[in-house]
Write an enzyme that holds these catalytic residues in place. Structure first.
Site, PDB file in Angstrom:
ATOM      1  N   HIS A  86       0.791  -0.756  -0.042  1.00 46.65           N
ATOM      2  CA  HIS A  86       0.067  -0.494   0.076  1.00 46.65           C
ATOM      3  C   HIS A  86       0.874   1.038   0.356  1.00 46.65           C
ATOM      4  O   HIS A  86       0.062   2.443  -0.465  1.00 46.65           O
ATOM      5  CB  HIS A  86      -1.271  -0.371   1.356  1.00 46.65           C
ATOM      6  CG  HIS A  86      -0.835   0.056   2.336  1.00 46.65           C
ATOM      7  ND1 HIS A  86      -0.253  -0.555   3.372  1.00 46.65           N
ATOM      8  CD2 HIS A  86      -0.297   1.678   3.306  1.00 46.65           C
ATOM      9  CE1 HIS A  86       0.174  -0.152   4.477  1.00 46.65           C
ATOM     10  NE2 HIS A  86       0.066   0.960   4.085  1.00 46.65           N
ATOM     11  N   ASP A 113       1.099  -7.742   2.528  1.00 51.88           N
ATOM     12  CA  ASP A 113       1.286  -6.448   1.799  1.00 51.88           C
ATOM     13  C   ASP A 113       2.075  -5.297   2.179  1.00 51.88           C
ATOM     14  O   ASP A 113       2.974  -5.201   2.189  1.00 51.88           O
ATOM     15  CB  ASP A 113       0.654  -5.907   3.074  1.00 51.88           C
ATOM     16  CG  ASP A 113       0.206  -4.215   3.301  1.00 51.88           C
ATOM     17  OD1 ASP A 113       0.834  -3.744   1.732  1.00 51.88           O
ATOM     18  OD2 ASP A 113      -0.367  -3.255   3.015  1.00 51.88           O
ATOM     19  N   SER A 116       3.792   2.395   8.308  1.00 51.28           N
ATOM     20  CA  SER A 116       3.259   1.793   7.603  1.00 51.28           C
ATOM     21  C   SER A 116       5.288   1.188   6.432  1.00 51.28           C
ATOM     22  O   SER A 116       5.176   2.348   6.499  1.00 51.28           O
ATOM     23  CB  SER A 116       2.544   1.714   6.344  1.00 51.28           C
ATOM     24  OG  SER A 116       1.819   1.700   6.809  1.00 51.28           O
TER      25      SER A 116
END
Lengths: 715, 715
Positions: free
Chosen positions: B85, B221, B649
């Site tokens: 992402h 991810d 992240s």
């Protein structure tokens, strides 16, 4: 509908479970328990299985039918424990605008304050349970098809009529193992049942629809009633002169609770299961019946919502029906999902193949014949499902069909009339005709019929009845104009029009003219024809399924396993243990919940509006005597792997010594498919922990006299 | 909004945790780690904390800023691991209708096939991190209010300008501990970053919004990029002649994974936390800011939905904004719920009271002054929140305000213009003005303003600006007619009208007449006045908060605890362990998920549409070398109690020996409130298990050369 994939081959390999994995499956007839006594003992039972063999003797005669569920006597003075949701009608019946006992709960201020139940509420105590197979089948032997069916029906009606002398006892014939065996059941019918203790709605039904079918649960779903009889000790209508009923036995509420792995057993009246249906029936259920059911409910829901979008009247009048359609849709989808997840069809098929390979002679021949009959029934397919919905999901068309059928049946002597159309059913029919008003709008009914008859039009010729083609045409346009004409012309929308025809019909007289009534003539005639075909097939099934059951019993015996009859509303016992649930990867549910979860779920809004006295008591933390020491808190509900289905609501849960530790009230969502297939990985039952009831009655909404009556500490 | 009740007194008592319970809280500056080396060692760390103290040295200089998140070099040839992402824009940039690599995933066929990223994508390697507190505060000392604020701003701008010589290095000044300390950060800006390996969307983003903030997760991810530089080794724009960047350090992917209780640590760039805000600020957040935010978002959502019900254009143009409003509403509600559940206000208050009781002298006096300033800011209250929304949630009014402010700022020398209005910001402003079209309909904007200005009208006099009263009146009727007139008259709805005024504004020239532009004059003047008041308060906070932080550090030291600065986008290290989660009564989540969960969640529909090659590989069950022996399966994601927030992240998760075992990508829903309060019972971070990445790259979508480059087995 997005279906879950079946388990992958690698995982599914582990699913071909050995007999041991089935140890917890079973809704046993009490009479079977001595045969599996060793299995019960291995599971942890410490009592004598022989003492459980007779439903008319203690302790099992303490377990009774209550309303639509199960209950158990818990004192020698007729005190009766069941679910809040089973006794809900009784609570509602006694609630008043100025004293809303649904919301507030109710504690009788002494016996004189115990409140009467609604007049049709019944408690049934089993006093006789006798095998009558020979009597039922005597006339049927040598017959087949419709004649076999009628002979069985007639014998059953005779036995019931002979048995029901006087108004004390209700009798019924139970068909065990699909026509293999029949039992005549005699039940004492207690008509004076009173409300004694009910927790507030926000305890008895904490979580309501949101938590329904969910674990972890936090519901106090219990209520105490008391059965009364006349001074002569016989069943009587309500009277202030009546005295508490002295039950033949009662259960003792336990002082302690259970822990993960502990033995548990449960007695109750499970409704219907399909575990011993054939592999082909499993296959049809998964490939055909359930997907069709989901699809037709989806279409009906969409149709009602579309009409309701711009029509407030339809929205109001169809709100309840819409909710029911959604619930049924959800259940059908859940059942389908569960059967696919458990790979039930493949496993049932493998099991049946092995059984058939071991079956010879007459039974093998009869089973082959049974498979043919089932295939014919299957070919009738969606048509029957749609005809059933056309009658059940409409108000005015249903009224017309009901009136016409009543007119026809009323021409026969009462005993020969179809069930549902006899004298004793008239009050019910009248109720349906009266209430039709509140749930009807022409545009709503036309929308529903457009879906149902539209799908009916698409069926192959063999599945359709000519009378329906004639009435509604073969194209959407013809259907639309037929419906417009019918609903523009009918006067059945007026209650007086329906009731006047009801009077005529019950007298077997011609019905005054009306477009829907005129239509009902040929439609009912066609239905009767279809019904005859169906009963012919059912007669063949009654005749042939016993061979299938014999083969199954022999096959299971070769595996060292006994076979319980599929559930049929008779008293059954299941046993197993307290067991956690691992519903998904990395998710584990403990088998006991505590009051901490009530606080966590509390929002102040229905259905998570825990009453202030409960929240205060939790905050005070006085759980002495009812706590679970290993959790350091007050337990609320617990989870077992006991085998249950609809009808088991209110079933008492007993420990290894037979003491009452829990009250069954729900199951988890993954169990919806258990009516067909028991998957030990996911099948769980949800119970009220009796320690929660005791704590509420001791510390939160005190009722010391009742605790004392049950032989329990009052603090 | 139904709020959860705070925990009951009995349970909350257990919450006043000892210092030990805080052991896992902390986003430490690397320079602090040697001070807490013993604590790290006790937690299980097996390396040398001193080696982690310098962000410009190995191993921490392997951890870099990537796009809006974090990443880490994993080979000596510039191979870079981050989240799918985080790299999504790069994947999207290289996707074509004829080759949709978002859905299909991407594996570069050798280095020549590695694909360029979108031109604004950057990787930043920290090369300098120096304390500049004295330089920043030199001019400010002795000043207060707005003058203090301006002096700090000016000093910071000077330091950055001096630092940014050439186009290789980007500099910034980080404000640590609310004005206590300042650091000048120098970062090498790598501009040629290429896509190397991305899994299909249905792996990289399995579960999407539905699983976002949820555990158990099953997402791959991750994405591999590679940084390139010119042949001279210096940052360069994309060119086929560029060569892989040789990072100063890289991390080694581990062969083994972690188990519950194992030590774990993580390095990354967390954005903003509020942990060291005052008790009064906590109180205002829970009592005022968050409830107001939820209420205003609810009203905005309802207004847009109401207009959209009958207006397809509004529905389309406001779909994205509606989604954003719903997400922000959900986050605000989740933050509020979490702070209430953790009883954060009471605990922060008790902690602060104890701290203040131990504080004397100048610091005590400054803290009292700080409390006054904060109270003033609080009095500005909802007004500032509404003014911010009036600008950010509209398109045409926002354009008018933007143009007017740009006109005013452009009259100053570029260096003195407000941030956001300098030369380098013009492209961004032009983009906003161009894109306004796609997300605008007059009825939509009027509906939003009716809500925002309607609430503004209700504020007490002290919170309102007279210019807004004059523009929109004091009654709903006046507001409605003002909005009707404005939006009937404005021509800003045409792009050309906005862009021609943009040219004028950037040249500091008068703007052509228009109702909204005319209105913007007095409104911006009023905003500037409010901004001056706000900056004056912020200057006082900058001056006074260091006293609060000194008192806090002293108070924590007396408890034997160190204090980490609140997150501010600089590199931080947190450490803790793999830890399960018990989010609710009777519910327990294991800390490691497996591929079984992918199959369970698979529906075939986005976002649960696992690709066939993945499902096939799971069914084959060849997990040799990457399996988790204790689970007998292939692990996918794991859960730790590491301290993270937005910006983390892509943070690498390291084991006790510093090897790369995981990639941070999400947190659980209960952690939403962790930006204010770290609750050890519920704060968790969610990571991709590197064994899942290795398995995918070895057995499902093979990339042996890349595994080899990372020093890993290729099968």
């Amino acid at each position: 509908m997005p279906c879950k994939r079946p388990l992958t081959a690698a995982l599914a390999a582990g699913l071909l479970l050995s007999a041991a994995a089935h140890a917890d499956e079973g809704m046993w007839l009490p009479g079977q328990l001595p045969d599996i006594a060793q299995q019960m003992r291995q599971a942890g039972f410490r009592g004598d299985a022989r003492a459980l063999a007779d439903v008319t003797r203690p302790p099992l005669n303490a377990v009774v039918r209550v309303g639509g569920g199960t209950g158990a006597f818990v004192s020698s003075d007729g005190l009766l424990l069941t679910n809040h949701h089973v006794a809900y009608g009784v609570i509602q019946y006694n609630s008043r605008p100025e004293r809303d006992i649904i919301d507030a709960g109710f504690i009788a201020d002494g016996r004189a304050d115990e409140r009467p139940s609604n007049p049709d509420f019944r408690v049934l105590v089993t006093v006789g349970f006798d095998r009558v197979t020979d009597e039922v089948l005597a006339e049927a032997r040598g017959l087949d098809g419709r004649a076999y069916y009628d002979a069985v029906e007639a014998a059953g009606k005779r036995l019931v009529a002979d048995c029901e002398q006087g108004d004390e006892v209700r009798c019924s014939v139970a068909n065990m193992d699909y026509g293999s065996d029949f039992y005549l059941i005699r039940q004492l019918e207690l008509r004076d049942v009173r409300l004694v203790y009910a927790p507030p709605r926000a305890i008895g039904n904490y979580g309501d629809e949101i938590d329904n079918f969910m674990w972890p649960r936090h519901s106090g779903d219990f209520t105490l009633l008391r059965a009364y009889v006349g001074r002569d000790g016989r069943p009587a209508d309500y009277s202030p002169d009546n005295v508490p009923y002295a039950p033949p036995a009662h259960l003792q509420v336990a002082r302690n609770g259970l822990h993960a792995g502990d033995y548990a057993m449960l007695a109750g009246y499970p409704g219907t299961t399909f575990r011993h249906r054939t592999a082909a029936e499993f296959d049809a259920q998964v490939r055909q019946v359930l997907p069709q059911r989901v699809a037709v409910f989806d279409a009906l829901i969409a149709a009602v919502e579309a009409v309701g979008r711009d029509d407030a009247e339809v929205r109001t009048r169809y709100a309840a029906q819409l909710q029911t359609l959604k619930n049924r849709r959800k259940r059908a989808a859940g059942e389908l999902e569960g059967l696919v997840r458990s790979d039930a069809v493949r496993q049932r098929r493998a099991d049946e193949d092995a059984m058939l390979a071991a079956t010879r002679g007459d039974d093998a021949r009869d089973i082959a014949a049974l498979q043919m009959v089932l295939a014919q029934g299957n070919a009738a397919g969606e048509g029957e499902q749609l005809l059933e919905l056309i009658a059940s999901q409409t108000q005015m068309l249903r009224s017309a069909l009901l009136l016409e059928r009543l007119r026809i049946e009323s021409a026969k002597p009462d005993a020969q009339r179809e069930r549902g159309y006899q004298q004793r059913d008239h009050a019910l029919i009248e109720g349906v005709l009266r209430q039709a008003q509140r749930r009807y709008a022409p545009e709503g009914e036309k929308a529903l019929l457009t879906v149902l008859l539209g799908r009916y039009q698409q069926l192959p010729d063999a599945q359709r009845l000519p009378a329906f083609d004639a009435a509604f045409g073969r194209t959407p346009a013809a259907l639309a104009s037929a419906l417009d004409a019918l609903y523009a012309g009918t006067t059945l929308g007026e209650e007086a029009q329906r009731l006047s025809r009801f009077e005529a019909a019950r007298a077997a007289q011609a019905l005054a003219d009306d477009p829907l009534v005129a239509l009902a003539g040929p439609l009912v005639a066609a239905q009767l024809q279809a019904e005859d075909a169906r009963k012919t097939r059912e007669g063949e099934q009654l005749r042939l399924r016993p061979a299938y059951m014999r083969a199954l019993v022999a096959w299971r015996a070769s595996q060292g396993r006994a076979v319980y009859p599929d559930a049929n509303g008779t008293l059954r016992v299941s046993f197993g243990r307290v067991e956690p649930l691992a519903p998904r990867d990395a998710v584990a549910y403990a088998p006991v919940t505590t009051v901490a979860g009530i606080v966590e779920k509390h929002t102040g809004q229905t259905p998570f509006d825990a009453p202030a006295p409960l929240l205060d008591a939790i905050a005070r933390g006085d759980f002495a005597g009812t706590d679970e020491p290993t959790l350091g808190s007050q337990p609320v509900n617990f989870l077992t792997n006991l085998d249950t289905t609809g009808g088991n609501s209110g079933s008492p849960v007993l420990d290894a010594r037979g003491e009452l530790v829990g009250l069954n009230f729900d199951s988890n969502w993954e169990s919806v498919s258990a009516s067909w297939w028991f998957d030990p990985r996911t099948k769980r039952a949800i119970h009220v922990d009796m320690r929660y009831m005791r704590w509420l009655m001791a510390k939160v909404y005190p009722a010391p006299a009742l605790l004392e009556e049950m032989g329990l500490p009052t603090r």
